[in-house]
Motif scaffolding. Structure first.
Motif, mmCIF file in Angstrom:
data_model
loop_
_atom_site.group_PDB
_atom_site.id
_atom_site.type_symbol
_atom_site.label_atom_id
_atom_site.label_comp_id
_atom_site.label_asym_id
_atom_site.label_seq_id
_atom_site.Cartn_x
_atom_site.Cartn_y
_atom_site.Cartn_z
ATOM 1 N N SER A 55 4.200 -1.887 3.760
ATOM 2 C CA SER A 55 4.630 -2.091 5.144
ATOM 3 C C SER A 55 4.727 -3.576 5.460
ATOM 4 C CB SER A 55 3.634 -1.441 6.120
ATOM 5 O OG SER A 55 3.437 -0.074 5.818
ATOM 6 N N VAL A 56 5.553 -3.889 6.456
ATOM 7 C CA VAL A 56 5.682 -5.261 6.942
ATOM 8 C C VAL A 56 5.589 -5.242 8.465
ATOM 9 C CG1 VAL A 56 7.120 -7.317 7.089
ATOM 10 C CG2 VAL A 56 7.168 -5.925 5.013
ATOM 11 N N PHE A 57 4.611 -5.970 9.004
ATOM 12 C CA PHE A 57 4.469 -6.148 10.447
ATOM 13 C C PHE A 57 4.915 -7.568 10.782
ATOM 14 C CE2 PHE A 57 1.791 -2.611 9.573
ATOM 15 C CZ PHE A 57 1.659 -1.882 10.746
ATOM 16 N N GLY A 99 0.800 -1.215 0.000
ATOM 17 C CA GLY A 99 0.000 0.000 0.000
ATOM 18 C C GLY A 99 0.833 1.265 0.000
ATOM 19 N N GLU A 100 0.273 2.313 0.606
ATOM 20 C CA GLU A 100 0.908 3.631 0.558
ATOM 21 C C GLU A 100 2.086 3.777 1.505
ATOM 22 O OE1 GLU A 100 -1.894 6.114 3.647
ATOM 23 O OE2 GLU A 100 -2.674 5.736 1.633
ATOM 24 N N GLY A 101 2.213 2.836 2.448
ATOM 25 C CA GLY A 101 3.309 2.918 3.403
ATOM 26 C C GLY A 101 3.012 3.894 4.533
ATOM 27 N N ASP A 124 8.202 -2.357 9.732
ATOM 28 C CA ASP A 124 9.061 -1.745 8.718
ATOM 29 C C ASP A 124 8.146 -1.196 7.635
ATOM 30 O OD1 ASP A 124 11.790 -2.345 9.640
ATOM 31 O OD2 ASP A 124 11.205 -4.436 9.340
ATOM 32 N N SER A 125 8.395 0.029 7.207
ATOM 33 C CA SER A 125 7.523 0.615 6.194
ATOM 34 C C SER A 125 8.307 1.550 5.292
ATOM 35 C CB SER A 125 6.372 1.379 6.864
ATOM 36 O OG SER A 125 5.408 1.760 5.904
#
Length: 218
Positions: free
Chosen positions: A67-69, A16-18, A60-61
């Motif tokens: 993004s990564v959760f 997505g947009e981060g 991390d985004s």
């Protein structure tokens, strides 16, 4: 994270947009939202669930990329067993039943999971109207109520008064993402037996429920 502990990782990623770097430290704060709709409690609840399992969450985004959760949970050999946590109060050895009221399904499910792990039987209601009807039908079963303050149809204070009209001595705890001073400073005829701040951990939930029921036993 504890040195030497083995963790399992659950990774959730999007394209997505981060998220801007300046916003990441606030993502898990109650009522912080990057959108015009919503309460901003979703990630705060997720953090509560992760912490209840002795876990860790990282983000991390990259703006414009996604993004990564990552959610890290101790493997079963390292997780304290249920009877090592603060035990549910049951002075007579019988199972206690808690009615948990919240309009957020994620919060209800998280709390139910915690309470059941502690040994309680759990009933759920998604609003005050449903809770009052449930209390009328199952008056003898309910030992304690945990009720969200801010709900549509019937708020927490109104629900408290309606429940006490049915069972005058019923132990009731009010829960909110607002501060205890803000919530408890309001003037109402009926007063709760405790306050639970959101997001909460299992020990905090157990302690406030036990204290509320202990007041009835005195």
């Amino acid at each position: 994270a504890s040195p030497g502990t083995v963790y399992a990782c659950v990774e959730v990623a999007d394209h997505g947009e981060g998220i801007a770097a300046a916003e990441i430290p606030n993502l898990f704060d109650p009522f912080f939202s990057r959108r015009f709709v919503g309460r901003g409690l979703g990630l705060a609840v997720v953090l509560g669930i992760v912490r209840a399992h002795e876990g860790v969450i990282t983000v991390d985004s990259w703006p414009g990329e996604g993004s990564v959760f990552r959610l890290f949970f101790p493997t079963s050999a390292d997780v304290p067993c249920a009877n090592q946590a603060s035990p549910a109060c049951s002075p007579r050895g019988d199972t206690k039943t808690v009615l948990f009221i919240d309009d957020e399904e994620l919060v209800r499910n998280m709390a139910s999971m915690m309470l059941e792990r502690l040994g309680f039987t759990v009933l759920q209601a998604k609003n005050g109207v449903e809770a009052v009807e449930l209390c009328r039908q199952r008056t003898e079963e309910i030992d304690c109520v945990v009720c969200d303050v801010t709900m549509p149809e019937m708020g927490g204070w109104e629900t408290l008064e309606a429940l006490r009209a049915i069972v005058p001595e019923l132990p009731v705890v009010l829960a909110s993402g607002y501060t205890e001073a803000h919530v408890m400073g309001e003037r109402h005829t009926q007063r709760p037996d405790g306050f639970l701040a959101k997001p909460f951990q299992m020990d905090e939930l157990n302690d406030v429920v036990c204290r509320a029921m202990a007041r009835l036993d005195r």
